[in-house]
Design an enzyme around this catalytic site. Sequence first.
Site, PDB file in Angstrom:
ATOM      1  CE  LYS A  33      38.240  39.002  49.552  1.00  0.00           C
ATOM      2  NZ  LYS A  33      36.871  39.090  50.064  1.00  0.00           N
ATOM      3  CE1 TYR A  79      39.531  40.398  46.479  1.00  0.00           C
ATOM      4  CE2 TYR A  79      40.888  38.483  45.977  1.00  0.00           C
ATOM      5  CZ  TYR A  79      39.644  39.054  46.183  1.00  0.00           C
ATOM      6  OH  TYR A  79      38.510  38.270  46.092  1.00  0.00           O
ATOM      7  N   GLY A 127      27.217  43.374  50.484  1.00  0.00           N
ATOM      8  CA  GLY A 127      27.539  43.174  49.066  1.00  0.00           C
ATOM      9  C   GLY A 127      26.498  42.300  48.397  1.00  0.00           C
TER      10      GLY A 127
HETATM   11  P1  NAD Z   1      30.969  41.716  42.803  1.00  0.00           P
HETATM   12  O1  NAD Z   1      31.883  42.825  42.462  1.00  0.00           O
HETATM   13  O2  NAD Z   1      30.056  41.170  41.743  1.00  0.00           O
HETATM   14  O3  NAD Z   1      30.062  42.105  44.077  1.00  0.00           O
HETATM   15  C1  NAD Z   1      30.617  42.735  45.189  1.00  0.00           C
HETATM   16  C2  NAD Z   1      29.513  43.392  45.973  1.00  0.00           C
HETATM   17  O4  NAD Z   1      30.105  44.064  47.087  1.00  0.00           O
HETATM   18  C3  NAD Z   1      28.757  44.445  45.166  1.00  0.00           C
HETATM   19  O5  NAD Z   1      27.381  44.308  45.420  1.00  0.00           O
HETATM   20  C4  NAD Z   1      29.273  45.771  45.753  1.00  0.00           C
HETATM   21  O6  NAD Z   1      28.331  46.797  45.716  1.00  0.00           O
HETATM   22  C5  NAD Z   1      29.563  45.359  47.178  1.00  0.00           C
HETATM   23  N1  NAD Z   1      30.507  46.270  47.808  1.00  0.00           N
HETATM   24  C6  NAD Z   1      31.762  46.592  47.399  1.00  0.00           C
HETATM   25  N2  NAD Z   1      32.305  47.500  48.207  1.00  0.00           N
HETATM   26  C7  NAD Z   1      31.380  47.756  49.171  1.00  0.00           C
HETATM   27  C8  NAD Z   1      31.343  48.622  50.294  1.00  0.00           C
HETATM   28  N3  NAD Z   1      32.376  49.417  50.608  1.00  0.00           N
HETATM   29  N4  NAD Z   1      30.227  48.635  51.073  1.00  0.00           N
HETATM   30  C9  NAD Z   1      29.175  47.844  50.772  1.00  0.00           C
HETATM   31  N5  NAD Z   1      29.154  46.993  49.722  1.00  0.00           N
HETATM   32  C10 NAD Z   1      30.233  46.972  48.920  1.00  0.00           C
HETATM   33  O7  NAD Z   1      31.894  40.582  43.406  1.00  0.00           O
HETATM   34  P2  NAD Z   1      31.664  39.010  43.648  1.00  0.00           P
HETATM   35  O8  NAD Z   1      32.469  38.295  42.642  1.00  0.00           O
HETATM   36  O9  NAD Z   1      30.230  38.698  43.834  1.00  0.00           O
HETATM   37  O10 NAD Z   1      32.456  38.884  45.029  1.00  0.00           O
HETATM   38  C11 NAD Z   1      31.823  38.805  46.295  1.00  0.00           C
HETATM   39  C12 NAD Z   1      32.872  38.463  47.333  1.00  0.00           C
HETATM   40  O11 NAD Z   1      33.488  37.211  46.980  1.00  0.00           O
HETATM   41  C13 NAD Z   1      34.001  39.483  47.430  1.00  0.00           C
HETATM   42  O12 NAD Z   1      34.388  39.634  48.776  1.00  0.00           O
HETATM   43  C14 NAD Z   1      35.110  38.840  46.628  1.00  0.00           C
HETATM   44  O13 NAD Z   1      36.375  39.278  47.038  1.00  0.00           O
HETATM   45  C15 NAD Z   1      34.889  37.373  46.950  1.00  0.00           C
HETATM   46  N6  NAD Z   1      35.470  36.463  45.960  1.00  0.00           N
HETATM   47  C16 NAD Z   1      35.051  36.479  44.658  1.00  0.00           C
HETATM   48  C17 NAD Z   1      35.645  35.588  43.763  1.00  0.00           C
HETATM   49  C18 NAD Z   1      35.247  35.536  42.316  1.00  0.00           C
HETATM   50  O14 NAD Z   1      35.890  34.805  41.562  1.00  0.00           O
HETATM   51  N7  NAD Z   1      34.220  36.241  41.878  1.00  0.00           N
HETATM   52  C19 NAD Z   1      36.638  34.722  44.196  1.00  0.00           C
HETATM   53  C20 NAD Z   1      37.034  34.751  45.518  1.00  0.00           C
HETATM   54  C21 NAD Z   1      36.441  35.615  46.405  1.00  0.00           C
END
Ligand code: NAD
Length: 247
Positions: free
Chosen positions: A159, A155, A13
């Site tokens: 997690k 979700y 990701g």
């Molecule tokens: P985002 O949507 O901006 O980025 C997610 C990335 O994961 C993207 O590059 C996407 O292409 C990739 N991805 C999704 N499904 C995929 C798959 N099947 N195979 C390969 N790549 C895949 O999200 P973010 O906010 O940068 O989140 C990143 C991580 O942090 C996630 O796991 C999310 O659950 C976690 N998270 C985010 C937040 C927040 O507030 N943004 C809070 C808690 C946890």
Amino acid sequence: MSQLANQIAVVTGAGRGIGRAIALKFAAEGADVVCISRTQENSDKVAVEVRALGRRAWALAVDVSDSLSVTAAAEKILAEAGRVDILVNNAGITRDGLLMRMSDADWDTVMDTNLKGAFLVTKAFTRAFLKQRSGRIINISSVIGLIGNPGQCNYAASKAGLIGFTQSVARELASRGVTANAIAPGFIETDMTAELKEELRAALLKQIPLGCLGKAEDIAGAALYLASPAARYVTGQVLTVDGGMVM
Ligand code: NAD
């Protein structure tokens, strides 16, 4: 001195948001980075940024929930890079909806990407970690996995599952010098949270003692710590980075 000098890091990701910030932070600290995301275009973009920092980068388009493409990618990475020192399972998605209305497909897609994806990618590199007798596994969970959230039962389950997965992997691999930890971000400014409605955002801010949303760099800093020599003796832990929201 660079904290990750000449190490090889794999970040899933990595195309944007938190994954991109981690890839760039690791590169700035001397690591070569394998950038994995769903599209070649997004992986390529981050790889260019990593190279601009003077490090080697590989760009791969891999769906982490697809066992065959994960295995093929891991073989290619190990053949070309020779080893992997750090794995960050960051790829994640949301498909929100109330329990009563959630489709089986929305449950399955979230579990397949967020939980099974981490399992598949970790499994694919574990033999290499064991042979090397070293390795750092960092799984990006969420505070939602600790406290739940209405409309996010899929979700939250994925997690929370990732935390149990992390602890089991930590116990299984500890004797070979491999650590596994999770980071539980709170609300971070990325594309994932950009769609939050204004009232929800205001309500959220009231629950965050530090009074603001986090930045992707805040999570990258925590990931750097867990990957660095300073965290040598830390395994099986969940590092919450949330402005004090959950305490
Ligand atoms: P985002 O949507 O901006 O980025 C997610 C990335 O994961 C993207 O590059 C996407 O292409 C990739 N991805 C999704 N499904 C995929 C798959 N099947 N195979 C390969 N790549 C895949 O999200 P973010 O906010 O940068 O989140 C990143 C991580 O942090 C996630 O796991 C999310 O659950 C976690 N998270 C985010 C937040 C927040 O507030 N943004 C809070 C808690 C946890």
